[in-house]
Design an enzyme around this catalytic site. Sequence first.
Site: not given
Length: 287
Positions: A39, A41, A153, A155, A190, A192
Site C-alpha cells: 500500500a 507504493h 517515499g 520513508k 510500510m 517490503s
Amino acid sequence: MAKTLEVVARPHELRERVSQWRRKGERIAFVPTMGNLHAGHGSLVSRASELADHIIVSIFVNPLQFGPNEDFAAYPRTPDEDRQLLESLNVEVLFAPEVHDIYPRGQETTARVHVPGLEDILCGAFRPGHFMGVATVVTKLLNLVQPDVALFGEKDFQQLMIIRRATIDLCMPIEIVGVPTAREKDGLAMSSRNRYLLPEQRAVAPQIFAALERARVALEAGSTDYAALEHAGTESLQKAGFRPDYFSIRDANTLQMPNGESNDLVIVTAARIGRARLIDNVRAKRK
C-alpha cells in the site's frame, strides 16, 4: 475508465510508448520500485495520478545496490501480485527490464553515480556502496523513461535527498516529489522488509515510530540536547529488542548535524530485529 496495464521489458519499446505521449504534450509520472509492492507504493501511484496524465511504474531488483553480505537472490519477488495491484491502480505501463538492459556491459564496469557528502553517512556508513548503486540505477531509469516528475517515499529520507541532489547536479529536468510515509494503523512504516518479521517481532516493531515521536515532541518543545535525545532513542530501541545501527537527529535540508540555524530537523533511524533491517524517520519543526 479502467486502463489496461501494458508490461514493457525492452527500453526501445518504452521509448516508443513515451514518444507517443510526448507528441500529444501529455505529462508523464514515474514511480521506480524493486517490486514486492504494498500500500505504500500505492500511495506513490495515487499521488502520481494527481500530477500527470500517464503513469509508468518500474520493477527492477538492482544488483548494484546490494552489498557482499546482502542476499540479492533472496530479495522477495512477487510479480503476479505486483501486476494485480498495478492494474487496480490504473497504471498504464509496467517497465520490467532485465539486468542486461540496465547494465549492457555488466555492472562491474558500468559508469557509476556518486553523491559526495550524502552517500557515505547514516545508512551509507553501514551499507558501503549502497547509495552509489541506488543513484546509478535511478539515473539510468530516469534517462530511459524521461518523465516530467518522479515520485519517491519519504520513508527512505536519505535516498530521497541523494536522488534530488543527483538530478540537480546532473542537470536532469525532472521534478522529484517526496510522498509522506505510509503507515500501518499502529504506526509501523510500510516496507517490503516487514514480511521478514516473525509475529513477536512484528508486535514490537511499532516501537521504532514511538521512539521517533518521543524525540520529535521533545525537539518541538525546545530541547537542544541532541546527544541525550539520540541516546534515549537508541536505548529505548535496544530495550525493545532491536539492534540499532543509528538513531540520529539531523538538519532536514542537509542531513548534516544540526547547528544554531537548523529549524527544520529530521530524526532518522535504522534498526535490526531478526532478519529485518527497518528504517524510519519523522520531521520536527523548531520554532
